[in-house]
Design a protein around this motif. Structure first.
Motif, mmCIF file in Angstrom:
data_model
loop_
_atom_site.group_PDB
_atom_site.id
_atom_site.type_symbol
_atom_site.label_atom_id
_atom_site.label_comp_id
_atom_site.label_asym_id
_atom_site.label_seq_id
_atom_site.Cartn_x
_atom_site.Cartn_y
_atom_site.Cartn_z
ATOM 1 N N SER A 1 0.886 -1.122 0.178
ATOM 2 C CA SER A 1 0.093 0.136 0.025
ATOM 3 C C SER A 1 1.029 1.255 -0.217
ATOM 4 O O SER A 1 2.132 1.094 0.309
ATOM 5 C CB SER A 1 -0.840 -0.042 1.479
ATOM 6 N N ARG A 2 0.274 2.444 -0.150
ATOM 7 C CA ARG A 2 1.159 3.634 -0.091
ATOM 8 C C ARG A 2 1.723 3.739 1.270
ATOM 9 O O ARG A 2 2.840 4.274 1.397
ATOM 10 C CB ARG A 2 0.060 4.926 -0.448
ATOM 11 N N ASN B 1 5.677 4.370 2.035
ATOM 12 C CA ASN B 1 6.106 5.218 2.690
ATOM 13 C C ASN B 1 7.109 5.055 3.879
ATOM 14 O O ASN B 1 8.149 5.408 4.355
ATOM 15 C CB ASN B 1 4.895 6.392 3.280
#
Length: 142
Positions: free
Chosen positions: A103-104, A108
Motif C-alpha cells: 500500500s502507499r 512510505n
C-alpha cells in the motif's frame, strides 16, 4: 492464533494485548509473532504483525520455519529476524515487482524506516549496541 504456554520469551520481549510474544524493536516499532499452525512438510507457520506507534504496518502469516522446527525461544528469535529481514527490504534489494502489493502507507514506511530497522535483523551483530557477542532481541547489553 496459537499461544505458546511453555515458551520462554527472549529478554526484553513482552506479551501484547493480543496475547502474542512481542519484540519491542525500538521505541516506535513492535513485532508480534505467534505460531499459526504447521505445514504438511513439518514447518511452523508464523503469524506476525509489525506496528509503528500502535498502527499496523504489515500483518500476515506467510513465513515458515525450517522443516522439523519446534516452538522454542531460539526459533522465535529466528522467525523474528526472518520476518524483519523481509519487511525491511528496499528498492534495489530485490525485484521491483516485490513491492507491487504494498500500500502507499507501506511504501512510505519502507522508504522512511526500513534501512534503519534492517540492522536489527542481522544475525552476527546486535542491532541495539553493535556488539557481536550476543543477539539483538532484548539487548540492553545482555
Amino acid at each position: 492464533m496459537s499461544i505458546n504456554y511453555a515458551l520462554t520469551l527472549p529478554p526484553g520481549w513482552v506479551i501484547s494485548s493480543r496475547l502474542m510474544p512481542t519484540w519491542p524493536i525500538d521505541a516506535d516499532h513492535r513485532l508480534e509473532l505467534a505460531v499459526a499452525g504447521g505445514t504438511d512438510d513439518g514447518r511452523l507457520r508464523w503469524s506476525y504483525r509489525l506496528s509503528r506507534n500502535r498502527r499496523t504496518i504489515f500483518t500476515a502469516s506467510d513465513i515458515c520455519s525450517g522443516v522439523g522446527a519446534v516452538s522454542t525461544t531460539e526459533e522465535l528469535i529466528k522467525a523474528a529476524r526472518t520476518v524483519l529481514s523481509f519487511l525491511t527490504l528496499r528498492e534495489g534489494d530485490t525485484d521491483a515487482d516485490y513491492f507491487d502489493s504494498y500500500s502507499r502507507a507501506q511504501l512510505n514506511w519502507r522508504d522512511e524506516y526500513a534501512e534503519e530497522l534492517s540492522i536489527y535483523a542481522l544475525e552476527d551483530q546486535c542491532g541495539y549496541c553493535g556488539g557481536t557477542d550476543h543477539l539483538s532481541p532484548g539487548c540492553p547489553s545482555r
